[in-house]
Design an enzyme around this catalytic site. Sequence first.
Site, PDB file in Angstrom:
ATOM      1  N   MET A   1       0.568  -1.011   0.066  1.00  0.00           N
ATOM      2  CA  MET A   1       0.094   0.066  -0.121  1.00  0.00           C
ATOM      3  C   MET A   1       0.532   0.913  -0.146  1.00  0.00           C
ATOM      4  SD  MET A   1      -0.250  -0.579  -0.551  1.00  0.00           S
ATOM      5  CE  MET A   1      -1.632  -0.320   0.602  1.00  0.00           C
ATOM      6  N   TRP A 528       2.508   2.634   0.244  1.00  0.00           N
ATOM      7  CA  TRP A 528       1.201   2.208   0.428  1.00  0.00           C
ATOM      8  C   TRP A 528       0.944   0.945   1.168  1.00  0.00           C
ATOM      9  CZ3 TRP A 528       0.230   2.466  -5.423  1.00  0.00           C
ATOM     10  CH2 TRP A 528       0.238   4.008  -5.957  1.00  0.00           C
ATOM     11  N   HIS A 529       1.975   0.221   1.852  1.00  0.00           N
ATOM     12  CA  HIS A 529       1.896  -0.875   2.591  1.00  0.00           C
ATOM     13  C   HIS A 529       1.365  -0.739   3.931  1.00  0.00           C
ATOM     14  CE1 HIS A 529       5.097  -2.469  -0.611  1.00  0.00           C
ATOM     15  NE2 HIS A 529       3.835  -2.007  -1.212  1.00  0.00           N
ATOM     16  N   TYR A 530       0.674   0.106   4.043  1.00  0.00           N
ATOM     17  CA  TYR A 530       0.186   0.265   5.662  1.00  0.00           C
ATOM     18  C   TYR A 530      -0.749  -1.058   6.115  1.00  0.00           C
ATOM     19  CZ  TYR A 530      -3.074   2.691   2.590  1.00  0.00           C
ATOM     20  OH  TYR A 530      -3.969   2.997   1.571  1.00  0.00           O
TER      21      TYR A 530
END
Length: 594
Positions: A1, A528-530
């Site tokens: 994400m 976007w890697h939440y």
Amino acid sequence: MASLGAAKFLLCFSIIWLINFLPLCQGKDKWKNMNEYKYPFIRKASSFESRPSVSTTNTKNGYDYIIVGGGTAGCPLAATLSKKFNVLLLERGGVPFTNPNVSFLDNFHITLADTSPTSASQFFISTDGVFNARARVLGGGSSINAGFYTRASSRFIEKMGWDVKLVNESYPWIEKQIVHRPTFSHWQRALRDGLLDVGVSPFNGFTYEHKYGTKVGGTIFDRFGRRHTAAELLSSGNPNKLTILIYATVQNIVFDTTGKRPKAVGVNFKDENGKMHKAILGDDRESEVIVTSGAIGTPQMLLLSGIGPREELEKLKISVVLDNRFVGKGMADNPMNTIFVPLKKPVKQSLIETVGITDKGVYIEASCGFGQTNESIHCHHGLLSAEIGQLSTIPPKQRTMEAVKAFAKNKRDIPIEAFKGGFILSKVANPWSTGDLRLINTNVNDNPSVSFNYFSHPYDLDRCVEGIRLASKVVQSKHFTNLTLCDRQTTEQFLNNTVKANVNLIPKHVNDTESLEQFCRDTVITIWHYHGGCHVGKVIDSDHKVLGVNRLRVVDGSTFTESPGTNPQATVMMMGRYMGVKILRERLGKFAGV
């Protein structure tokens, strides 16, 4: 994400908010021209009928499964469950199939640049001052991301407690439908060779597997540059038992609280005209509402529905269904920092294809170039370009919203030469720094307040410094100097190029290129890697059922304590398929047929 034009992958979010002041880039709704033969079950929310057209169980007037969120996990989950049961999938956005700004690699930056209410991406800024985006389209993040596809590590699968055999059946189900081998551009080749030169070895070739060293991964862009999203997985569903409503914005989950435990019975949602509807579950006790709204949307939905910390809910006058202090807690994001690499000649657009995976939890990737198809609606790109230093004449502390707004107004036409360049990206995996998510109001259309607390843990900062040092060595290798035709620059010169860009709302410091620690803090952006907000053992159990209530489950990245692999989308899609098969087998046994 995170991105810019094709090559501007991560700097995009640093500046994406500027586009609020620019002409919209959204394509027209071509819904009527969509391939209705392939997706006959997709309709606008205003066409909703409360009663399913087909009944497969003792479900009288309701659905067997109501899925909230047609994203990366929701689409494969809905397709799988529809093999045996009536499924209603509710998606707040539109379809990705007919919007060229979503469908083509060349237009990667345009959807992110569009911050209008109809955009496929919903812009937000974390309290840390970092620009970000949430998907608002069928297919979720797979419809707006950079397309990189790579599986999770075996350690992650074991940590999640998943059935390895079923995992290894579920990944290929995704891959055979929408995943491709990348074209492997000159930029990616230079990254590969540079990584090997600085010791990120061995070279593992092309593989979906997560392996230490350097590798080439998969992509959801085909050789023609067309994006294939999780939405296409819906074609594997049973059209007679699957209903998908787009522009259906779920307001809250509805509970029956008359028993010993609250029980989910349906959802309230608004259609594209603002009319309210209620979708209900059938009478079968195994029917469920399944929330797949992502790491931001899912904890937000639980809170709006009355599941969360009592004090926070009562403050907003939300009726408390279940007091759970862990909802929205443990939010994390993989911090990203970039190094801008100027070029003297145009370079073919390339998004993420190659990655260096170190045993210290630092990943190195790259993107470059700029493109735009003739089919897309052209618009002004503002600061979404590689023209680093556009705001260098404005001191950092004076880079206010008003100053940047004025700058954008006076900078309407940017020459194509401004888009020459690329980025080397350094990502810290499995951050130890965490934050939280809280509601600011009861409007589901508004973003909640999200804090990630980047680099609050010293171990994350140490790894960022290691990543910047490694990325600098790669950029200074002969492989990049031969490609860029630029003189070999010092690390400080490269870092200055990034600092001069207005990459976030964090105040800059005079020593941010002399101190790598300060550089990491000042130039942090997202990829976007939440994840987090609904962790196993705190909000859900090991079967992803919400603790303390009946007939409610969560299936998405909000359940993760870390982001899987170098990019989560493969594992989130696999998770949707995996959980669908698991639910069918548990409910039907040998009659599941999957």
